[in-house]
Design an enzyme around this catalytic site. Structure first.
Site, PDB file in Angstrom:
ATOM      1  CG  HIS A   4      -1.602  -1.162   1.358  1.00 48.92           C
ATOM      2  ND1 HIS A   4      -2.770  -1.493   0.999  1.00 48.92           N
ATOM      3  CD2 HIS A   4      -1.395  -2.095   2.212  1.00 48.92           C
ATOM      4  CE1 HIS A   4      -3.981  -2.152   1.365  1.00 48.92           C
ATOM      5  NE2 HIS A   4      -2.408  -3.423   1.757  1.00 48.92           N
ATOM      6  NE  ARG A  42      -0.457   3.876   3.788  1.00 45.50           N
ATOM      7  CZ  ARG A  42      -1.426   3.095   4.070  1.00 45.50           C
ATOM      8  NH1 ARG A  42      -2.606   2.781   3.233  1.00 45.50           N
ATOM      9  NH2 ARG A  42      -1.349   2.712   5.207  1.00 45.50           N
ATOM     10  CG  ASN A  71      -6.711   0.217  -0.046  1.00 48.33           C
ATOM     11  OD1 ASN A  71      -5.212   0.297  -0.139  1.00 48.33           O
ATOM     12  ND2 ASN A  71      -6.076   0.124   1.818  1.00 48.33           N
ATOM     13  CG  HIS A  80      -8.547  -7.901   3.488  1.00 51.06           C
ATOM     14  ND1 HIS A  80      -7.378  -7.483   5.132  1.00 51.06           N
ATOM     15  CD2 HIS A  80      -9.071  -8.026   5.070  1.00 51.06           C
ATOM     16  CE1 HIS A  80      -7.631  -7.124   5.618  1.00 51.06           C
ATOM     17  NE2 HIS A  80      -7.937  -7.878   6.369  1.00 51.06           N
ATOM     18  CG  HIS A 124      -2.947 -10.483   4.243  1.00 47.88           C
ATOM     19  ND1 HIS A 124      -3.800 -10.113   4.638  1.00 47.88           N
ATOM     20  CD2 HIS A 124      -2.728  -8.679   4.323  1.00 47.88           C
ATOM     21  CE1 HIS A 124      -5.318  -9.793   3.849  1.00 47.88           C
ATOM     22  NE2 HIS A 124      -4.918  -7.970   4.099  1.00 47.88           N
ATOM     23  CG  ASP A 173      -0.692  -5.572   4.356  1.00 51.23           C
ATOM     24  OD1 ASP A 173      -1.024  -5.005   3.215  1.00 51.23           O
ATOM     25  OD2 ASP A 173      -1.580  -6.130   5.561  1.00 51.23           O
TER      26      ASP A 173
END
Length: 437
Positions: A63, A65, A95, A177, A231, A302
């Site tokens: 991630h 960002r 996300n 997830h 994960h 992750d």
């Protein structure tokens, strides 16, 4: 910026697991020759004596960002952290702000990465309750990400009625997830008011993880749909998959779920908070066994950075997530040096397996005509993880103070020297990954 290179006197990890003390020639971003005492030409020579040459790490879950949350991390700072940790390719999650749920948003990320990323890149499309056409048609994408739990807004797709149409339509890989959102909501009510971050592992418990994994597996079996479970965190999930995992289903584990557990809350508090949470110590051993046995296919970080200020907030206002791309390879190589796994295991879990699982051609091995995404690591010395040495914008690690080996000395991306002895070449740029059908 690609230059021809001759790497000399390295301990070369070959695809069959043998170690060759020899040389590798790189031409036009490809591995052109592997052997001993190769003839010296006009290319740049890298003296690799005492170093081990490995394929570059492919991190299949990060991630980073950008866009929208660049105060935590951005594609440039994250890719700087990647080259320090030997990660030469990454697959990034949807996300961000805006969410990566349309072709327009995907194109924007690809453009941003072309301008900023020092390493190679691929992006997931995020599933919502109403973007089935986008999920099927958007290109290029490594797959579809479903947040079954631990999310909010449009990316939370938590009921079987919402999830099943995604499995039923299309053929693209689905990564989940896997946490049961309904159970999490109920348990948040039950434990409301507790500010000890250790309660996070009780609220988002092992049953919440197993429930969601079972549902994803059920739908994958019904539609024969390629599924990757992100994960994996619990022993009960690993043992369930040992008995029920078909050939088209794969899974991963993070170094933190292998090496940290609920005891970490006592020492690092909210820095140990992530989704899915850390588990009890006995889960570490079961996950390790599943990884060694091939029930778990690969390793991902992750990487999910938050600022020090955010992490300092009292639970439950503290966000879940921790950085990892700078430490994942040294952590696993340190376990190798301890005798817990072989070097071949680490290369499989972090290099060749992600390439195979996501159908990424010409990566994950040191072989002729493969892309020159390679790293030279030092397996003879140890040094501690120090906050002041980290390149991730968030500026911290849950592994601070750990004494590790295997830190990269050189990171080469597509024939470009992206990092040399701790100095980052910020002019290097990676390329978009391709995903063969």
């Amino acid at each position: 910026m690609t230059s021809d290179l001759l790497i000399r006197q390295a301990e070369i990890f070959l695809p069959d697991g043998d170690i060759l003390l020899g040389d590798v020639r790189i031409r036009q971003g490809k591995i052109a020759e592997i052997g001993t005492d190769l003839e010296v030409g006009e290319e740049r020579i890298i003296d690799a004596q005492g170093l081990t040459l490995l394929p570059g790490v492919i991190d299949p879950q990060v991630h980073f960002r950008e866009p929208g949350l660049e105060y935590k991390e951005d594609l440039f700072t994250a890719s700087c952290a990647c080259v320090m940790g030997g990660v030469t390719s990454f697959l990034e999650m949807p996300n961000t702000r805006p969410l990566t749920t349309t072709q327009e948003a995907l194109d924007d990320k690809l453009y941003r990465a072309s301008q900023k990323s020092l390493v190679n890149y691929g992006f997931f499309m995020g599933a919502t309750a109403d973007n089935l056409d986008d999920l099927r048609d958007a290109n290029p994408s490594c797959g579809i990400k479903i947040f079954m739990g631990s999310s909010h807004g449009a990316l939370l797709v938590s009921t079987e009625e919402q999830i099943e149409p995604i499995f039923a339509k299309g053929s693209r890989l689905i990564a989940v997830h896997a946490e049961d959102q309904a159970r999490i909501v109920e348990r948040k009510k039950e434990f409301h008011g507790i500010t000890n971050p250790a309660i996070h592992s009780t609220i988002q418990d092992e049953t919440a993880a197993l429930n969601a994994t079972k549902l994803a597996l059920k739908l994958s079996n019904k539609y024969q749909r390629r599924l990757h479970i992100l994960h994996l965190s619990t022993g009960i999930e690993a043992e369930y998959l040992r008995e029920h995992k078909p050939s088209w289903v794969s899974t991963e584990v993070t170094p933190q779920h292998l090496l940290l557990n609920t005891d970490a809350y006592e020492t690092i508090g909210t820095f140990a908070q992530m989704n899915p949470p850390l588990r009890s110590p006995e889960n570490n051993d079961i996950l390790w066994k599943a990884l060694m046995d091939g029930v778990i296919d690969c390793i991902a970080t992750d990487h999910a950075p938050h600022t020090l200020e955010e992490k300092a907030k009292e639970y439950p206002n503290s966000p879940s997530g921790m950085p990892g791309v700078e430490t994942s390879l040294p952590l696993m190589l340190t376990e190798h040096k301890k005798g817990r796994c072989t070097l071949a295991h680490v290369v499989k879990w972090m290099c060749s397996a992600p390439a195979k699982l996501y159908n990424i051609p010409n990566k994950g091995a040191i072989a002729l005509d493969y892309d020159a995404d390679i790293i030279l690591v030092d397996l003879k010395n140890h040094r501690p993880v120090l906050r002041e040495n980290l390149k991730t914008k968030c500026g911290w690690s849950p592994f601070e103070g750990w004494n590790l080996t295997g830190f990269p000395v050189y990171t080469i991306v597509g024939g470009q020297v992206a990092m040399e002895k701790g100095i980052i070449n910020t002019e290097v740029r990676g390329k978009p990954l391709s995903f063969d059908a």
